[in-house]
Write an enzyme that holds these catalytic residues in place. Structure first.
Site, PDB file in Angstrom:
ATOM      1  N   ARG A 426     -58.784 -40.024 -11.125  1.00  0.00           N
ATOM      2  CA  ARG A 426     -59.056 -40.678  -9.849  1.00  0.00           C
ATOM      3  C   ARG A 426     -60.179 -39.956  -9.121  1.00  0.00           C
ATOM      4  O   ARG A 426     -60.367 -38.750  -9.228  1.00  0.00           O
ATOM      5  CB  ARG A 426     -57.806 -40.767  -8.983  1.00  0.00           C
ATOM      6  CG  ARG A 426     -57.326 -39.438  -8.424  1.00  0.00           C
ATOM      7  CD  ARG A 426     -57.671 -39.344  -6.955  1.00  0.00           C
ATOM      8  NE  ARG A 426     -56.994 -38.248  -6.310  1.00  0.00           N
ATOM      9  CZ  ARG A 426     -57.577 -37.131  -5.900  1.00  0.00           C
ATOM     10  NH1 ARG A 426     -58.855 -36.945  -6.109  1.00  0.00           N
ATOM     11  NH2 ARG A 426     -56.894 -36.187  -5.289  1.00  0.00           N
ATOM     12  N   ARG A 526     -59.645 -44.642  -3.162  1.00  0.00           N
ATOM     13  CA  ARG A 526     -59.215 -43.882  -4.323  1.00  0.00           C
ATOM     14  C   ARG A 526     -59.483 -44.786  -5.530  1.00  0.00           C
ATOM     15  O   ARG A 526     -58.872 -45.849  -5.662  1.00  0.00           O
ATOM     16  CB  ARG A 526     -57.728 -43.525  -4.241  1.00  0.00           C
ATOM     17  CG  ARG A 526     -57.386 -42.466  -3.188  1.00  0.00           C
ATOM     18  CD  ARG A 526     -57.827 -41.077  -3.641  1.00  0.00           C
ATOM     19  NE  ARG A 526     -57.622 -40.064  -2.621  1.00  0.00           N
ATOM     20  CZ  ARG A 526     -56.513 -39.328  -2.517  1.00  0.00           C
ATOM     21  NH1 ARG A 526     -55.501 -39.535  -3.336  1.00  0.00           N
ATOM     22  NH2 ARG A 526     -56.433 -38.404  -1.579  1.00  0.00           N
ATOM     23  N   THR A 570     -59.025 -30.065   0.346  1.00  0.00           N
ATOM     24  CA  THR A 570     -58.696 -29.675  -1.032  1.00  0.00           C
ATOM     25  C   THR A 570     -59.321 -30.625  -2.038  1.00  0.00           C
ATOM     26  O   THR A 570     -59.388 -30.318  -3.226  1.00  0.00           O
ATOM     27  CB  THR A 570     -57.174 -29.649  -1.249  1.00  0.00           C
ATOM     28  OG1 THR A 570     -56.643 -30.975  -1.063  1.00  0.00           O
ATOM     29  CG2 THR A 570     -56.497 -28.698  -0.281  1.00  0.00           C
ATOM     30  N   ARG A 577     -59.854 -35.923  -9.794  1.00  0.00           N
ATOM     31  CA  ARG A 577     -58.596 -35.361 -10.283  1.00  0.00           C
ATOM     32  C   ARG A 577     -58.216 -36.089 -11.560  1.00  0.00           C
ATOM     33  O   ARG A 577     -57.927 -37.293 -11.548  1.00  0.00           O
ATOM     34  CB  ARG A 577     -57.485 -35.496  -9.243  1.00  0.00           C
ATOM     35  CG  ARG A 577     -56.166 -34.884  -9.701  1.00  0.00           C
ATOM     36  CD  ARG A 577     -55.104 -34.934  -8.611  1.00  0.00           C
ATOM     37  NE  ARG A 577     -53.877 -34.344  -9.075  1.00  0.00           N
ATOM     38  CZ  ARG A 577     -52.925 -35.011  -9.734  1.00  0.00           C
ATOM     39  NH1 ARG A 577     -53.068 -36.303  -9.976  1.00  0.00           N
ATOM     40  NH2 ARG A 577     -51.839 -34.402 -10.154  1.00  0.00           N
ATOM     41  N   ARG A 604     -47.334 -30.876 -10.733  1.00  0.00           N
ATOM     42  CA  ARG A 604     -46.578 -31.484  -9.640  1.00  0.00           C
ATOM     43  C   ARG A 604     -45.820 -32.692 -10.160  1.00  0.00           C
ATOM     44  O   ARG A 604     -45.867 -33.007 -11.352  1.00  0.00           O
ATOM     45  CB  ARG A 604     -47.501 -31.860  -8.489  1.00  0.00           C
ATOM     46  CG  ARG A 604     -48.606 -32.847  -8.807  1.00  0.00           C
ATOM     47  CD  ARG A 604     -49.559 -32.939  -7.632  1.00  0.00           C
ATOM     48  NE  ARG A 604     -50.506 -34.034  -7.760  1.00  0.00           N
ATOM     49  CZ  ARG A 604     -51.479 -34.288  -6.889  1.00  0.00           C
ATOM     50  NH1 ARG A 604     -51.621 -33.514  -5.823  1.00  0.00           N
ATOM     51  NH2 ARG A 604     -52.300 -35.312  -7.050  1.00  0.00           N
ATOM     52  N   GLU A 609     -49.093 -35.586  -4.702  1.00  0.00           N
ATOM     53  CA  GLU A 609     -48.952 -34.316  -3.992  1.00  0.00           C
ATOM     54  C   GLU A 609     -47.685 -34.297  -3.167  1.00  0.00           C
ATOM     55  O   GLU A 609     -47.296 -35.305  -2.567  1.00  0.00           O
ATOM     56  CB  GLU A 609     -50.167 -34.094  -3.090  1.00  0.00           C
ATOM     57  CG  GLU A 609     -50.252 -32.690  -2.539  1.00  0.00           C
ATOM     58  CD  GLU A 609     -51.545 -32.457  -1.774  1.00  0.00           C
ATOM     59  OE1 GLU A 609     -51.774 -31.309  -1.365  1.00  0.00           O
ATOM     60  OE2 GLU A 609     -52.305 -33.416  -1.588  1.00  0.00           O
TER      61      GLU A 609
END
Length: 652
Positions: A426, A526, A570, A577, A604, A609
């Site tokens: 993504r 996204r 971040t 990602r 994760r 997240e």
């Protein structure tokens, strides 16, 4: 000869002009003195005067309170914005807390127009001790008006519109049919005959009776025999009991009133409505409408003080270790940095340091603790953000900036083994010209959604699904299939994000269900390329081709130092990602996490997240997005995941 005559004529004109100006000034001063000492004998309070007789001053009186509460704040705002006095006097017997949030906002709106005037609380009237503070306030309002003249308002009186039409009378007061006068609103010249008679009536003070001297005596003993002493206002001052209209209805006729007594101190009359900043909107009633009507007139940067004052108090506790946290915000924010940034504001969307840190204050368990409200903030609040960014992305102190954007050689990326359940990559993108999540207005959300949707529908084969138009069954199915984002999490909400949810949100799904675009979730966009299994090459290739198309139609926010900019720092840099969902046969979760950390990867849950690992299925992705290229991030995942898979196979 002609020149001499012309000079003489000019001299004569100048002399006449000077005489005229002197007379005009004398006339004005005489008029002002006459107005101040106006004798109202025989004055007609039904017709009034053509002149404005009453000074344009509004008076509020509060005793024994060092702060302004929410209702008084709203009422003072309404008086200032809807009436526009020359100045407002707040009379009090104690020192006010000047830095309180409501008083700070009032100062920012009114400036020098707000005057805080010390007024000793009357303890006796004509030698008799005043029984309660309310009786002291009744006496004080008569004394204040007799000294200054003007418009007296109880602290819970809301001003709907200008009271100037009542300033043409000696005295105007609410006096409903068949009722006593209401002393919550009084418009009066300081020499008004009624004020003197009313104050004298306190020689017969009844301390045990609540409204005897405040309403019964001035009505029955003064105004009934001599009604011409005042301009009688039957309903327009709203001094009658309007509790049902205010707190149980959406009463449209409030706009016909000039003022409305909110009855805030009579809790039994509004027990179903909580009159606080946090709860007032829940009543869905006239009171909420009144509040919103004045709040909407105040500039965003002035209103931000409401939140900022509470946040500053919380931040002080945070800095003093009264709130425990292990976040990067806690690590890098110092009193010196806060003092330096406290009064900084971005020019584009008026963001402050409080907008940046409030998610960390609301969520002390956050690992980072900051969110960025607009792209300008990355530089305005650099002294705080840059150390956090360097720490999170493991950047050296001499970091010179994000490398040039490059997708690299796609053909060098291969496939994972059969253990991989699914793979996705993504990219986050912010569209230039818009604020980031927490500052997006409802119209911003709608406009951005329409722009992006148009580009997608014209250049890709698929369907756009608007979140507000989805059935719950369809939405849940998309979430369960890991296509759709879930509801906004507490970290984004804590930072002011996800406003107007679900307006402007949605998802674009390609016909083969391998290309998705989320609109207005955490970031503007996204963009996701995904598939079952582990063919990272095909998934990356699809992403690169799709991004090239989008970049030719949309202008993305990019910074030479930080790379592509996002709501959460971040994600800045590549914003890429690449993640795989897989379940190991031998390695424990703790072992996977330890190995992943050494390889620059993070582990994760499969719902993103802050989600937990469920059913043993883990999401492994690149931890860094800044300080490396897009290709390097992809290659890091490719080589790192393969190494962990090899370890798991050896364990088998």
């Amino acid at each position: 000869m002609r020149k001499n005559r012309f000079a003489a004529l000019l001299l004569l004109i100048s002399a006449l002009l000077i005489i005229y100006l002197v007379k005009l000034e004398t006339s004005y001063l005489s008029s002002s003195r006459t107005l101040a000492n106006y004798d109202f004998s025989g004055f007609n309070n039904t017709v009034g005067s053509r002149k404005l007789l009453v000074p344009n001053i509004i008076h509020f009186i509060i005793f024994d309170k060092t702060d302004v509460d929410f209702v008084m704040f709203v009422c003072m705002l309404s008086a200032w914005l809807n009436h526009r006095p020359s100045h407002m006097m707040l009379h009090t017997n104690v020192k006010m807390e000047e830095k309180s949030k409501y008083l700070t906002v009032l100062r920012s709106v009114m400036g020098d127009g707000l005057v805080i005037q010390h007024l000793p609380q009357p303890s006796h009237v004509f030698g008799v001790k005043l029984a309660i503070v309310h009786h002291a306030a009744d006496v004080a309002r008569l004394q204040v008006l007799s000294k200054y003249g003007g418009i007296y308002l109880d602290w819970d009186v809301f001003v709907v519109k200008s009271l100037n039409s009542f300033r043409h009378y000696e005295c105007a007061i609410g006096w409903p049919e068949g009722a006593y006068t209401g002393n919550q609103v009084i418009v009066a010249h300081k020499n008004a005959r009624f004020l003197k008679l009313w104050l004298q009536s306190y020689r017969d003070y009844h301390p045990s009776e609540w409204y005897y001297n405040g309403g019964e005596v001035p009505t029955k003993q003064i105004l009934v025999p001599r009604p011409g002493l005042v301009h009688r206002v039957y309903t327009e001052f709203g001094v009658e009991a309007l509790d049902k209209e205010l707190y149980q209805q959406n009463w449209q006729d409030y706009s016909k009133r000039y003022t409305i007594h909110l009855l805030a101190s009579h809790k039994y009359l509004h027990d179903k409505a909580v009159l606080t900043e946090e709860e007032y909107n829940k009543c869905n009633c006239t009171f909420a409408t009144l509040v919103n009507s004045v709040i909407s007139q105040v500039a965003d940067e002035q209103l931000s003080v409401l939140n900022n004052a509470a946040l500053e108090d919380k931040l002080t506790k945070y800095l003093n270790n009264q709130i425990q946290s292990n976040s990067l915000l806690k690590k890098h924010l110092t009193p010196e940095i806060f003092a330096d940034l406290k009064h900084q504001m971005t020019s584009s969307f008026h963001s402050t340091i409080f907008d940046v840190v409030k998610t960390g204050l609301s969520n002390p368990d956050s690992s980072v603790g900051v969110l960025v409200p607009d792209t300008e903030s990355y530089h305005t609040f650099k002294s705080l953000l840059l150390p956090i960014i360097k720490d999170y992305h493991h950047l050296p102190e001499d970091f010179v900036g994000q490398p040039n954007h490059t997708w690299g050689n796609v053909n060098t990326i291969g496939k994972f083994g059969s253990e991989v359940i699914s793979t996705r990559i993504r990219i986050a993108r912010s569209i230039e010209g818009y604020p980031l999540n927490s500052k997006m207005t409802k119209q911003n959300l709608i406009d951005l959604e329409q722009t992006v949707r148009s580009v997608l529908e014209q250049n890709f084969a698929g369907t756009y699904h608007s979140l507000p138009e989805m059935t719950e069954e369809f939405r849940k199915d998309l979430v369960d299939r890991h296509f759709m984002f879930e509801d906004c999490d507490r970290f984004n909400k804590g930072g002011g994000g996800c406003q107007h949810w679900p307006t402007g949100r949605g998802i674009y799904i390609s016909n083969d269900e391998k290309f998705l675009v989320w609109i207005n979730e955490e970031d503007h966009l996204r963009i996701i390329s995904m598939d079952k299994g582990g063919d990272l090459f095909a998934i990356y290739k699809r992403l690169v081709e799709s991004m090239n198309i989008l970049e030719s139609h949309l202008k993305f926010a990019h910074d030479p130092y930080y790379g592509f900019l996002t709501f959460c720092p971040t994600n800045i840099g590549t914003t890429l990602r690449a993640s795989v969902h897989l379940k190991f046969n031998n390695l424990k979760q703790s072992e996977v996490k330890n190995e992943a950390k050494q390889l620059g990867l993070q582990v994760r849950g499969t719902h993103g997240e802050h989600s937990d690992v469920k059913g043993g299925i883990m999401d492994i992705s690149n931890a860094r997005r800044l300080g490396l290229t897009e290709y390097e991030a992809i290659n890091q995942v490719y080589t790192g995941v393969n190494k962990i898979l090899d370890l798991d196979r050896q364990g088998k």
